[in-house]
Design a protein around this motif. Structure first.
Motif, PDB file in Angstrom:
ATOM      1  N   GLU A  45      -4.833   5.074   1.169  1.00 52.57           N
ATOM      2  CA  GLU A  45      -6.033   4.290   0.902  1.00 52.57           C
ATOM      3  C   GLU A  45      -7.222   4.771   1.734  1.00 52.57           C
ATOM      4  O   GLU A  45      -7.076   5.179   2.884  1.00 52.57           O
ATOM      5  N   ASP A  79     -12.095  -5.652  -0.251  1.00 50.39           N
ATOM      6  CA  ASP A  79     -11.156  -6.714  -0.622  1.00 50.39           C
ATOM      7  C   ASP A  79     -11.119  -7.772   0.476  1.00 50.39           C
ATOM      8  O   ASP A  79     -10.340  -7.662   1.425  1.00 50.39           O
ATOM      9  N   TYR A  92       0.829  -1.195   0.000  1.00 48.37           N
ATOM     10  CA  TYR A  92       0.000   0.000   0.000  1.00 48.37           C
ATOM     11  C   TYR A  92       0.872   1.257   0.000  1.00 48.37           C
ATOM     12  O   TYR A  92       2.089   1.183   0.229  1.00 48.37           O
ATOM     13  N   HIS A 127     -11.167   0.872  -0.534  1.00 50.83           N
ATOM     14  CA  HIS A 127      -9.999   0.210  -1.113  1.00 50.83           C
ATOM     15  C   HIS A 127      -9.648  -1.050  -0.340  1.00 50.83           C
ATOM     16  O   HIS A 127      -9.269  -2.067  -0.922  1.00 50.83           O
TER      17      HIS A 127
END
Length: 393
Positions: free
Chosen positions: A234, A242, A230, A238
């Protein structure tokens, strides 16, 4: 078939910082829920609307996020030189348990206001106009917290022009002091439970990561964003969209909890979702916050993203902010290095909703161990609704 009527229990629904929760006076609870145990947990689960396999908490007061699935029980303090005893319960959304392992720093901002309004602070300590200093004993972590609550005409002043990123509307500023925020108890040990400011965290089938393990405000695992793939800017979607990323974070958190000495086996992490927190840090970068406003790199010292109850937080937990401020003040931690290193007494970090400033002063004792006597931040709080909650028996 005849069913019994609902129980009617006095309660107040309050916002504190970037969280909301249902507040109770201890002696307003049913007698069997005035002590720790199954009866208390079952009551609070039903109040909030958990466990809910749909993860919506439609049939309760919860808001289907970690920030809004919270309960608080307050009583006149049994501790000398304190006004109020504060017990916090983080209610799982989809599982049948209440996590009592840590504090909620955001709701702390509402504790002082509630205590004043509900007669838990002696009238002699409340000024007609000015600031009322409320001495809070945080029962979950056995620490003292000081709340500076504004008073106008003898009443708590809730409205004002203080703006807090992650909260839409301005309100009155409440300054919070977390005294001696490092954990010095048996559950995880000293401020740095491993004795190091940076460790190697090995997670089978996932990888090896640099980590700072710290007990301050709340047990927290700090990682470098770059090592996780990352950049540190974020936003919630984001990460939270996930499932593989969330599962990876939870596995890392479980192994980190073992290394911190909080649990003996990774399987225990499933019933201890509130602690430790897991967060990742990165050097300052310009990004667009979830509100759409731009956060310039020049405004902040570093970026921090933190997960709570298995999801990326929309702003920053108050207790995690204490951990951030404490770690930033100690040279060599991942937080300190992301902020540029060196000695500092305050740090402003960027989170998904904007920025937050937290101060902490660190020093070494005669044994060469780091000590932090106080961490300070500003929040706000207000009553959203008061009256009674009703609970099916």
């Amino acid at each position: 078939m005849k069913f019994p009527p609902q129980k009617k229990i006095a309660a107040t629904y309050m916002r504190g910082g970037t969280s909301k929760g249902v507040f109770f006076k201890l002696d307003d609870l049913p007698e069997d829920a005035q002590v720790a145990g199954v009866a208390r947990d079952q009551l609070l689960l039903r109040v909030i609307g958990s466990p809910d396999p749909y993860a919506k908490q439609i049939d309760g007061m919860g808001g289907a996020t970690s920030s809004t699935s919270k309960t608080v029980i307050l009583a006149k303090s049994q501790q000398a030189e304190h006004d109020v005893d504060y017990l916090f319960g983080q209610v799982s959304i989809d599982q049948p348990f209440v996590d009592w392992s840590g504090n909620c720093g955001n709701l702390t901002a509402a504790v002082g206001s509630f205590a004043i309004s509900h007669g838990l602070v002696d009238a002699s300590r409340i000024p007609e106009n000015g600031i009322c200093t409320v001495r809070i004993w945080q029962k979950n972590i056995e620490k003292t917290i000081i709340a500076h609550v504004p008073i106008t005409h003898g009443q708590v002043q809730e409205t004002g022009d203080f703006e807090l990123d992650g909260v839409t509307f301005p309100a009155a500023e409440v300054q919070i002091e977390f005294l001696d925020p490092a954990d010095d108890g048996d559950d995880g040990g000293a401020m740095f439970p491993t004795g190091h400011v940076v460790d190697e965290l090995d997670v089978p089938e996932i990888g090896s990561f640099q980590a700072t393990f710290i007990n301050a405000g709340i047990p927290t695992i700090f990682l470098n964003a770059e090592e996780l793939g990352y950049v540190g800017t974020e936003l919630q979607d984001h990460i939270n969209s996930d499932p593989a990323a969330l599962a990876r974070f939870e596995t890392i958190r479980a192994y980190g909890a073992v290394q911190m000495g909080l649990i003996q086996h990774i399987s225990e992490a499933a019933s201890r979702q509130h602690t430790p927190k897991i967060a990742f840090v990165a050097p300052a970068k310009t990004y667009q916050a979830s509100s759409g406003k731009s956060v310039d790199a020049e405004q902040i010292d570093l970026l921090v993203r933190a997960l709570s109850m298995g999801k990326l937080h929309h702003a920053m937990m108050g207790t995690a902010a204490v951990a951030i401020g404490t770690a930033a003040a100690i040279p060599g931690t991942l937080v300190n290095l992301a902020a540029g290193g060196g000695e500092r007494e305050a740090v402003r970090f960027g989170h998904p909703s904007g920025t937050l400033r937290v101060g902490a002063q660190a020093m070494k004792d005669e044994n060469g161990q780091w000590q932090v006597k106080k961490a300070i931040m500003s929040r706000s709080a207000r009553v959203l609704m008061e009256g009674f909650v009703r609970v099916p028996q």
